[in-house]
Write an enzyme that holds these catalytic residues in place. Structure first.
Site, PDB file in Angstrom:
ATOM      1  N   HIS A   1       5.982  54.126  38.149  1.00  0.00           N
ATOM      2  CA  HIS A   1       6.479  53.846  37.065  1.00  0.00           C
ATOM      3  C   HIS A   1       7.717  52.892  36.492  1.00  0.00           C
ATOM      4  O   HIS A   1       7.140  51.893  35.265  1.00  0.00           O
ATOM      5  CB  HIS A   1       8.470  55.178  37.677  1.00  0.00           C
ATOM      6  CG  HIS A   1       7.455  56.798  38.194  1.00  0.00           C
ATOM      7  ND1 HIS A   1       6.547  57.696  37.109  1.00  0.00           N
ATOM      8  CD2 HIS A   1       6.985  57.320  39.455  1.00  0.00           C
ATOM      9  CE1 HIS A   1       6.055  58.834  38.888  1.00  0.00           C
ATOM     10  NE2 HIS A   1       7.091  58.297  39.629  1.00  0.00           N
TER      11      HIS A   1
HETATM   12  C1  BDR Z   1      11.940  58.156  38.360  1.00  0.00           C
HETATM   13  O1  BDR Z   1      11.898  58.689  39.567  1.00  0.00           O
HETATM   14  C2  BDR Z   1      12.115  57.767  40.785  1.00  0.00           C
HETATM   15  O2  BDR Z   1      11.835  58.382  42.066  1.00  0.00           O
HETATM   16  C3  BDR Z   1      11.050  56.623  40.226  1.00  0.00           C
HETATM   17  O3  BDR Z   1      11.980  55.705  41.321  1.00  0.00           O
HETATM   18  C4  BDR Z   1      11.347  56.944  38.829  1.00  0.00           C
HETATM   19  O4  BDR Z   1      12.444  55.388  38.237  1.00  0.00           O
HETATM   20  C5  BDR Z   1      10.163  59.009  38.381  1.00  0.00           C
HETATM   21  O5  BDR Z   1      10.390  60.000  37.904  1.00  0.00           O
END
Ligand code: BDR
Ligand code: CA
Length: 313
Positions: free
Chosen positions: A243
């Site tokens: 992400h």
């Molecule tokens: C986001 O939530 C976190 O768990 C990850 O680092 C990312 O920023 C994805 O939903």
């Protein structure tokens, strides 16, 4: 080209770690003024420690790391150990960092930096809950028009939610903070799950990290190995979405991404849809367009960029 000055606001998290590495590996395009930690995937003492671990791994113990808010603006903290493990960076063995944590509070650093640097020259890159950024905006509204751009990871439209059926984690954890940031009037680029779920690791892509034969390559491969089990089990996908590195990749090669300039509002009161990013992708309302909401990326190009840059560390 003058490197773009950024502050990364983060809650590492394996994917946060890769985002930090990508930024530190790209000095021609990106100047990291500091990294501010926030409570999110794991509590603040772990996110600030993990941030320092990652800077040391990159060979950059000189980077200024600040600890920020340890809880959302008005709610108890929700964490994501079920995704990232107990430490937030589960996977490989890691030694404790020796580089210092700065004494200054992250929010004060954000305010001071935006006041000191010329207006319109500092970009904020939040890849965790938006508590630090919103607190800075609340405490020092004069900094808001001085922000060049905010490029954040958070939200979802077509993919809807990953922490509840309706909400993405970063926005859900502190929806009041997200509302302040989305309503601030700062140019905003949003990397929602719609795009990050297309930035999936595959065996070939992880093997490319391992094949670097470097400590960074080995760590990133081990982190993604650990991190991917969650999404593979949950979504039946081929790998894990990286992400947070989408934000940094966008700053380096925006042509890898495409999206729409639309209105995005944050739900802060409904029990069922708390933290939902209500994205007017289809232009149904005449609400003001406040965000470039990214929907697609060139995944091959993204992983090629990652491999090329991480190999430099
Ligand atoms: C986001 O939530 C976190 O768990 C990850 O680092 C990312 O920023 C994805 O939903
Ligand atoms: Ca994160």
């Amino acid at each position: 080209m003058t490197p773009r000055k950024i502050i990364i606001d983060t809650d590492p998290g394996q994917d946060d770690a890769v985002a930090i590495l990508l930024a530190l590996a790209s000095p021609a395009e990106i100047a990291v003024l500091g990294i501010t930690a926030v409570a999110g995937n794991v509590p603040l003492p772990l996110t600030e420690k993990n941030t320092r671990i990652v800077c040391e791994l990159a060979g950059r113990p000189d980077v200024k790391v600040f600890a920020g808010c340890d809880a959302p603006l008005s709610r108890p903290l929700v964490t994501a150990e079920h995704v990232h493990g107990k430490t937030g960076l589960d996977g490989p063995q890691m030694a404790d960092p020796t580089m210092p944590l700065q004494d200054q509070h992250a929010v004060d650093f954000i305010i001071q930096t935006l006041r000191e640097e010329p207006a319109g020259t500092v970009t904020l890159v939040p890849v965790g809950p938006l508590t630090n950024i919103a607190t800075a905006f609340q405490r020092a509204p004069d900094i808001i028009p001085r922000v060049q751009e905010i490029v954040l990871m958070g939200g979802a439209y077509f993919e809807v939610g990953n922490i509840t059926p309706a909400a993405e984690f970063n926005i859900y954890v502190d929806p009041e903070a997200a509302k302040i940031v989305f309503d601030a009037g700062v140019p905003l680029v949003v990397m929602p799950l719609d795009v990050t779920h297309k930035a999936l690791t595959t065996k070939t892509r992880i093997d490319a990290f391992r094949a670097m034969g470097t400590k960074v390559g080995d760590m990133v491969a081990a982190w993604t190995d650990f991190f991917e089990r969650f999404d593979m089990e949950k979504y039946g996908s081929e790998g894990a979405p990286l992400h947070d590195p989408c934000t940094i990749a966008y700053l380096i090669q925006p042509q890898l991404f495409s999206g729409r300039q639309i209105n995005v509002e944050i739900e802060t009161s409904s029990e069922l849809t708390l933290g939902m990013t209500v994205a007017d992708w289809w232009g149904i309302t005449d609400r003001p367009k406040n965000a470039l909401f990214i929907g697609d990326l060139d995944a091959e190009g993204f992983y090629a960029l990652l491999a090329e840059r991480l190999a430099r560390l």
